[in-house]
Motif scaffolding. Sequence first.
Motif, PDB file in Angstrom:
ATOM      1  N   THR A  11       0.838  -1.190   0.000  1.00  0.00           N
ATOM      2  CA  THR A  11       0.000   0.000   0.000  1.00  0.00           C
ATOM      3  C   THR A  11       0.876   1.244   0.000  1.00  0.00           C
ATOM      4  N   VAL A  12       0.251   2.392  -0.122  1.00  0.00           N
ATOM      5  CA  VAL A  12       0.935   3.668   0.022  1.00  0.00           C
ATOM      6  C   VAL A  12       1.109   3.914   1.522  1.00  0.00           C
ATOM      7  N   ALA A  13       2.323   4.238   1.933  1.00  0.00           N
ATOM      8  CA  ALA A  13       2.584   4.526   3.339  1.00  0.00           C
ATOM      9  C   ALA A  13       2.714   6.027   3.579  1.00  0.00           C
ATOM     10  N   SER A  14       3.083   6.786   2.539  1.00  0.00           N
ATOM     11  CA  SER A  14       3.244   8.234   2.652  1.00  0.00           C
ATOM     12  C   SER A  14       3.123   8.852   1.266  1.00  0.00           C
ATOM     13  N   PRO A  18       6.959  10.252  -1.250  1.00  0.00           N
ATOM     14  CA  PRO A  18       6.193   9.103  -1.751  1.00  0.00           C
ATOM     15  C   PRO A  18       6.832   7.789  -1.304  1.00  0.00           C
ATOM     16  N   ILE A  19       6.133   7.073  -0.433  1.00  0.00           N
ATOM     17  CA  ILE A  19       6.662   5.818   0.111  1.00  0.00           C
ATOM     18  C   ILE A  19       5.605   4.734  -0.038  1.00  0.00           C
ATOM     19  N   VAL A  20       6.032   3.599  -0.553  1.00  0.00           N
ATOM     20  CA  VAL A  20       5.179   2.428  -0.680  1.00  0.00           C
ATOM     21  C   VAL A  20       5.662   1.413   0.361  1.00  0.00           C
ATOM     22  N   GLN A  21       4.752   0.592   0.852  1.00  0.00           N
ATOM     23  CA  GLN A  21       5.079  -0.379   1.891  1.00  0.00           C
ATOM     24  C   GLN A  21       4.521  -1.729   1.500  1.00  0.00           C
ATOM     25  N   PHE A  22       5.303  -2.789   1.725  1.00  0.00           N
ATOM     26  CA  PHE A  22       4.767  -4.139   1.569  1.00  0.00           C
ATOM     27  C   PHE A  22       5.226  -4.985   2.729  1.00  0.00           C
ATOM     28  N   THR A  23       4.533  -6.091   2.938  1.00  0.00           N
ATOM     29  CA  THR A  23       4.819  -6.985   4.044  1.00  0.00           C
ATOM     30  C   THR A  23       5.418  -8.268   3.512  1.00  0.00           C
TER      31      THR A  23
END
Length: 173
Positions: A11-14, A18-23
């Motif tokens: 998802t978008v984290a910021s 611009p920061i994307v995040q995954f698990t």
Amino acid sequence: MDNLAPHSFYTVASVRPPIVQFTSVGEKDSLRNIRARREFVVNLAPAWLLEEVNATGTDFAPDISEFDAVGLTREPSAVVTPPRVRESPVALECRLHQILPMGDCYLVFGEIVHAAVFSDALDTSHPQIGLLEPLARLGRDEWGTIGAIREIKRIRAADWPGHFRREADGAYE
């Protein structure tokens, strides 16, 4: 070796920066490669690549290129070293921002340093979601698509029927 993986959770984290995040559930090749390179690419998984995307979840040995194994094409990235998937309509080139251990998982945050989007999927500068046809990995062996797209305008509070008024005590009427 070049690695691809269908991560269920991203998802978008910021927005700024611009920061994307995954698990990453556990320590997998993707996480090890990101730690070593400090760069990665998030490629949008479109419906027309369902079979290939699913195949990238195979537990190939680390010395096997998943691009070659599943028949996807490497494309040089514009800014980062790892290649992107030529067949993907969107590629987010990222530099590692942070890895945060969380239970048995790792949250990987990447600052987007370049975004590539198929030009025919853009309406001026905005992506047309219907042309991108994103896949959603729902868990286990289940996948979904977005289905019908609805557009609805946001309502400003000032335009809301019965317009809310804030009273001196902080309550709304």
